[in-house]
Every structure is written in structure tokens, then in C-alpha cells.
Design a protein around this motif. Structure first.
Motif, short mmCIF file in Angstrom:
data_model
loop_
_atom_site.label_atom_id
_atom_site.label_comp_id
_atom_site.label_asym_id
_atom_site.label_seq_id
_atom_site.Cartn_x
_atom_site.Cartn_y
_atom_site.Cartn_z
N UNK A 27 -1.59 -13.97 8.96
CA UNK A 27 -0.51 -13.04 8.64
C UNK A 27 -0.43 -11.93 9.69
N UNK A 28 -1.57 -11.38 10.05
CA UNK A 28 -1.61 -10.28 11.01
C UNK A 28 -1.08 -10.69 12.37
N UNK A 29 -1.41 -11.90 12.77
CA UNK A 29 -1.03 -12.39 14.10
C UNK A 29 0.28 -13.17 14.08
N UNK A 151 -2.07 -5.02 1.51
CA UNK A 151 -3.26 -5.16 2.35
C UNK A 151 -2.97 -6.05 3.56
N UNK A 152 -2.24 -7.13 3.34
CA UNK A 152 -1.87 -8.01 4.46
C UNK A 152 -1.00 -7.27 5.47
N UNK A 153 -0.04 -6.49 4.98
CA UNK A 153 0.86 -5.76 5.87
C UNK A 153 0.14 -4.64 6.60
N UNK A 173 2.22 0.19 7.03
CA UNK A 173 2.01 -1.22 6.72
C UNK A 173 3.32 -1.94 7.03
N UNK A 174 3.25 -3.15 7.54
CA UNK A 174 4.51 -3.80 7.88
C UNK A 174 4.35 -5.24 8.30
N UNK A 194 8.66 -2.40 7.00
CA UNK A 194 7.40 -1.76 6.62
C UNK A 194 7.59 -0.50 5.82
N UNK A 195 6.46 0.16 5.53
CA UNK A 195 6.51 1.41 4.78
C UNK A 195 5.36 2.32 5.21
N UNK A 196 5.51 3.60 4.88
CA UNK A 196 4.50 4.61 5.24
C UNK A 196 4.58 5.77 4.26
N UNK A 197 3.46 6.49 4.07
CA UNK A 197 2.09 6.12 4.47
C UNK A 197 1.64 4.84 3.74
N UNK A 198 0.77 4.10 4.37
CA UNK A 198 0.36 2.81 3.82
C UNK A 198 -0.29 2.94 2.45
N UNK A 199 -1.08 4.00 2.26
CA UNK A 199 -1.85 4.14 1.02
C UNK A 199 -1.05 4.82 -0.09
N UNK A 200 0.06 5.49 0.24
CA UNK A 200 0.86 6.19 -0.77
C UNK A 200 2.30 6.27 -0.26
#
Length: 219
Positions: A27-29, A151-153, A173-174, A194-200
Motif C-alpha cells: 500500500x505504501x509503495x 494506518x495504511x495511509x 495520511x494519504x 488525504x487528511x491532516x493531522x493524521x492522528x486527529x
């Protein structure tokens, strides 16, 4: 670096070779070979049901004009089409607004809110005469699924194709995308969602830069 089924062959973008990779690194790559391989193992009808739940091949409850995203899928879908669809190519199509809705649902623990454009309307005296509020569209996925996708993003940014967003003043995350078009191999639209911040998460965005190259390089 490539996968072949009959006369059909798929390779990773830029001719990349990722060697042996697990699901998270695939997924990351953005590993085409890995996802084409996964696609061949999926039950066609079950995958079609999942696509329907994610609002493909369906009308969206939007007050703004939009085009419908579609992925033709049935138990008769052949291996060649399945490999292409599994990497977002071939007959698969999606609009930026639809992709952003899915992205927002991931950021919102699986709950999709209904998009709206106007926050409020005021008259010349500055009095608000009409206002609009967020409303729930539907549960697009479970909170557990949303957490796993988040988590994947995040891994895409920290260890993958969106590494240009790593180490900035905010976390993100994206997912990048390189959507080929036409008949010239390598010509593609660059995507990022994607979205930010990743944790909130506070903000979500979906970007397409047409006819320029890969998502990781440009979007």
C-alpha cells in the motif's frame, strides 16, 4: 516487478521492483503487481458488493452537479479486467468528490458526512437568513476498518510514495495515484487524497493534476 496472466502483463509504475512485500508496504509503495495479484484472488461478486457499499455505480445524494463513479463488476469479470480494476485502471473510474467522500469517512471513523458548499447566507444588513449544518450521510465502513485504513495511509507518508509530506509542521495520511489515460504508455493524471493531522483530522483534500505524471511526484 511484474505479474502475467495469460497474455496480459502488469508492472509497477516507473518500472519499480519492490521485491517481496507485505500488505502494508504494498500500500505504501503503491505496488501494482501486489494489488493485481490480490485482485485475482477475490470473489468477483463479493468485491462488487463492496464497491456498491463504497457508492460506486450509484447515485450520490449531493445537491451539487457531479459525475457518477463506476467500476463494472460481475462474476463474469475476466482476469485481465480484474487485474486492471484492482489497481484503479482499465474500466474503473472515480471522481474527485467521490474519492474525497471516502477519504473523509476514513478520517471520521467510518461515518460519511453529506458534503455541502454554502455555510450560511446573510442579507445586506449582515443578518443570517439561512444556515446549513453537517448531516450524516451513512456509515460507509466500520470504525475498525477506518482505523486500519488510516494506518495504511499514514505509512504512505512516512514510508511510501507521499514522503514529500513527511517531516513537515503537521502530520498527514494519504494515498497517491497515477491514473494512466490514452494510448501512450506512461501518460497519467497525478492524484493525491488525504487528511491532516493524521492522528486527529481537521481537514481532508483530494487533488488531481491532469496529464502530468505520477501522484507522488506532482499531486
Amino acid at each position: 516487478g511484474s505479474i502475467k496472466k495469460g497474455e496480459d502483463r502488469i508492472q509497477c509504475y516507473h518500472g519499480s521492483v519492490h521485491n517481496s512485500v507485505g500488505f502494508t508496504r504494498s500500500f505504501a509503495k503503491s505496488c501494482n503487481t501486489s494489488f493485481a495479484n490480490i485482485g485475482l484472488s477475490l470473489d468477483r461478486e463479493s468485491f462488487g458488493t463492496t464497491l456498491e457499499k463504497l457508492l460506486f455505480n450509484r447515485e450520490l445524494s449531493l445537491s451539487m452537479p457531479y459525475s457518477q463513479s463506476s467500476v463494472p463488476m460481475s462474476k463474469k469479470t475476466g482476469d485481465s479486467d480484474m487485474m486492471q480494476i484492482s489497481i484503479g485502471q482499465g474500466a474503473a473510474s472515480i471522481t474527485p468528490i467521490h474519492l474525497n467522500m471516502i477519504t473523509c469517512a476514513i478520517a471520521n471513523e467510518g461515518i460519511l458526512m453529506k458534503p455541502y458548499v454554502v455555510d450560511y447566507v446573510e442579507n445586506s444588513a449582515g443578518n443570517i437568513i439561512k444556515s446549513f449544518s453537517p448531516t450524516t450521510y451513512k456509515e460507509l465502513m466500520t470504525s475498525e476498518e477506518a482505523t486500519a485504513l488510516s494506518a495504511l495511509m499514514t505509512s504512505v507518508v512516512t514510508d511510501g510514495t507521499a514522503s514529500r509530506l513527511d517531516g513537515l509542521s503537521y502530520t498527514a495520511a494519504g494515498k497517491t495515484g497515477s491514473a494512466e489515460y490514452g494510448t501512450v504508455k506512461g501518460d497519467s493524471h497525478a492524484w493525491f487524497t488525504g487528511f491532516a493531522p493524521a492522528e486527529d483530522p481537521e481537514i481532508s483534500e483530494t487533488i488531481i493534476v491532469e496529464r502530468i505524471g505520477s501522484g507522488g511526484d506532482y499531486a
